[in-house]
Write a protein that holds these residues in place. Structure first.
Motif, PDB file in Angstrom:
ATOM      1  N   THR A 140      36.254  19.409  52.170  1.00 19.22           N
ATOM      2  CA  THR A 140      36.495  20.250  51.004  1.00 19.22           C
ATOM      3  C   THR A 140      37.242  19.451  49.955  1.00 19.22           C
ATOM      4  O   THR A 140      38.195  18.727  50.274  1.00 19.22           O
ATOM      5  CB  THR A 140      37.325  21.492  51.390  1.00 19.22           C
ATOM      6  OG1 THR A 140      36.695  22.153  52.482  1.00 19.22           O
ATOM      7  CG2 THR A 140      37.454  22.454  50.217  1.00 19.22           C
ATOM      8  N   LEU A 176      45.805  24.289  42.613  1.00 20.54           N
ATOM      9  CA  LEU A 176      44.448  23.834  42.889  1.00 20.54           C
ATOM     10  C   LEU A 176      43.422  24.732  42.221  1.00 20.54           C
ATOM     11  O   LEU A 176      43.594  25.954  42.152  1.00 20.54           O
ATOM     12  CB  LEU A 176      44.188  23.806  44.400  1.00 20.54           C
ATOM     13  CG  LEU A 176      45.083  22.872  45.212  1.00 20.54           C
ATOM     14  CD1 LEU A 176      44.779  23.012  46.704  1.00 20.54           C
ATOM     15  CD2 LEU A 176      44.916  21.420  44.773  1.00 20.54           C
ATOM     16  N   GLN A 222      38.976  25.495  41.770  1.00 22.34           N
ATOM     17  CA  GLN A 222      37.896  25.959  42.631  1.00 22.34           C
ATOM     18  C   GLN A 222      37.574  24.955  43.736  1.00 22.34           C
ATOM     19  O   GLN A 222      37.213  23.805  43.469  1.00 22.34           O
ATOM     20  CB  GLN A 222      36.642  26.183  41.795  1.00 22.34           C
ATOM     21  CG  GLN A 222      35.396  26.564  42.575  1.00 22.34           C
ATOM     22  CD  GLN A 222      35.482  27.977  43.118  1.00 22.34           C
ATOM     23  OE1 GLN A 222      35.578  28.920  42.363  1.00 22.34           O
ATOM     24  NE2 GLN A 222      35.421  28.121  44.430  1.00 22.34           N
ATOM     25  N   PRO A 223      37.686  25.352  45.009  1.00 26.71           N
ATOM     26  CA  PRO A 223      37.328  24.437  46.100  1.00 26.71           C
ATOM     27  C   PRO A 223      35.818  24.344  46.276  1.00 26.71           C
ATOM     28  O   PRO A 223      35.087  25.328  46.110  1.00 26.71           O
ATOM     29  CB  PRO A 223      37.984  25.080  47.324  1.00 26.71           C
ATOM     30  CG  PRO A 223      38.054  26.540  46.997  1.00 26.71           C
ATOM     31  CD  PRO A 223      38.229  26.624  45.505  1.00 26.71           C
ATOM     32  N   ALA A 254      39.061  19.844  45.923  1.00 29.63           N
ATOM     33  CA  ALA A 254      39.503  20.787  44.888  1.00 29.63           C
ATOM     34  C   ALA A 254      40.258  20.019  43.823  1.00 29.63           C
ATOM     35  O   ALA A 254      41.039  19.110  44.146  1.00 29.63           O
ATOM     36  CB  ALA A 254      40.397  21.874  45.484  1.00 29.63           C
TER      37      ALA A 254
END
Length: 404
Positions: free
Chosen positions: A145, A155, A157-158, A147
């Protein structure tokens, strides 16, 4: 005590001249530690090395890895925690000046944000050199993942990508991809270890994001999914089980030019040294050295599961924690690396180690997951750890961050 955000330059294993050590634990949500009545996964210990005590606890559950924000970037002053939960997350932590009246103190860090990774049991995270991207690896689901780090250090949008199918010869551990460790090589290139398929996967952050452009969140957690494939795949010998990585600087006095990469094999109990000058066939392996002394029984390595490794400040020594044998292997870098010492780690199941200077003395700190303790092994003039002189009770410690 308010943590000093200027301590450290972003790495989580560097030396720190302080008597305070933050510990990430595999707490059972809602249960008490042996010392502290708190349900959080962070424990702050102080008084190193003479009067060590657990003085405060709190924070999110199961922070299996902590990353300091990088000095001079938007991430400075924050901590980023990989949360080892069935539905994995990354937490953003900020210095806290509040005091929990029930404890008389607190851990010194407050949770500002929790972001889902789209993976299961997120075990590791890393920040890009400029502090503008965070990447995390989730072991059980084989998920990487990424971000963006926003201007306020939180943070964005992952985006998640699944490792391509793969397996290895150790049936109990290698039936599918298991991502364990992420390392940024620069602001775009990153490596992730796949313990389940004996490989290092190299990705471009921009490729991951580009392949997810316009996609709607692919799951209920709101994580965008990318179908990005690795830019390169670097294969290791079958049954290696690559777990953790460390960059090795040039060491001209030992005849080592250019940057190398150390890879600890959890399943083969060996350290693999790779040349970072990639070729069409992947990184070139330049050396393999065992992480422990060789017994007469050739199958003895099956009872040992190396966990973490750290490199001495001068780049000359590599320390590897051996779970099962419960030792620290000390490897001297040279054109042919050599295991020069194997010493007791001070207890049971050393999951994580870190170099620090508590009280001004060079020390190897060890998180003993199954002994419910963190210990300090003093280093002699040659960098060899001695017997544990400092011990503090912390339930199921999994990560150590000196100076926080």
């Amino acid at each position: 005590m308010v943590p000093n955000p200027a301590v450290g330059a972003g790495g989580s294993n560097g030396p720190a001249g302080t008597d305070t050590v933050l510990v990430g634990t595999f707490n059972t949500p809602g249960a008490d530690t042996p010392v502290l009545a708190n349900a959080g996964g962070l424990v702050r210990t102080t008084g190193w090395p003479q009067h060590t005590d657990s003085v405060a606890g709190g924070g999110p559950d199961a922070p299996s890895w902590l990353v300091r924000g990088r000095a001079g970037t938007v991430s400075q002053g924050r901590l980023y925690a990989a949360l080892h939960l069935p539905e994995g997350e990354v937490a953003v932590l900020s210095p806290s000046i509040e005091r929990a009246s029930s404890l008389g103190d607190d851990v010194g860090w407050a949770t500002s944000q929790r972001v889902p990774t789209g993976g299961a049991n997120t075990c590791h995270a890393d920040l890009s050199p400029s502090g503008t991207w965070l990447a995390a690896a989730s072991y059980d689901s084989g998920t990487l993942t990424v971000a963006p780090v926003l201007e306020d250090g939180l943070l964005g949008q992952p985006v998640a990508v699944q490792a391509p199918p793969g397996s290895g010869p150790v049936a109990s551990r290698q039936q599918s991809p298991h991502l364990h460790f992420v390392l940024f090589l620069d602001d775009d290139r990153l490596l992730v270890t796949d313990l389940g398929a004996d490989r290092l996967l190299e990705y471009s952050v921009q490729d991951i994001v580009r392949n997810a452009a316009g996609a709607a969140p692919g799951n209920a957690a709101g994580v965008v999914e990318s179908d990005c494939t690795p830019a390169r795949t670097h294969l290791l010998p079958a049954g290696t089980g690559p777990r953790h990585l460390a960059l090795l600087p040039p060491l001209p006095q030992a005849g080592i030019q250019g940057r190398h990469l150390a890879v600890v094999g959890e399943l083969d109990s060996r350290l693999h040294v790779l040349d970072l000058d990639a070729t069409a066939g992947g990184f070139h392996e330049v050396a393999i050295v065992p992480t422990h002394g060789q017994d007469q029984d050739p199958g003895s390595a099956q009872d040992n599961l190396p966990s973490h490794l750290v490199v001495s400040p001068d780049g000359a020594l590599i320390y590897v924690a051996n779970r099962g044998r419960d030792t620290i292997g000390v490897i001297r870098r040279a054109e042919t690396p050599e295991l020069i010492a194997e010493v007791p780690c001070g207890g049971d199941w050393p999951r994580h180690i870190a170099l620090g200077h508590p009280g001004g003395a060079p020390t190897l700190l060890v998180a003993l997951e199954r002994a419910d303790a963190v210990v300090g092994l003093p280093l002699d003039a040659d960098g060899i750890p001695g017997d544990a002189r400092t011990r503090v009770t912390v339930r199921r410690p999994g990560f150590i961050l000196p100076g926080s």
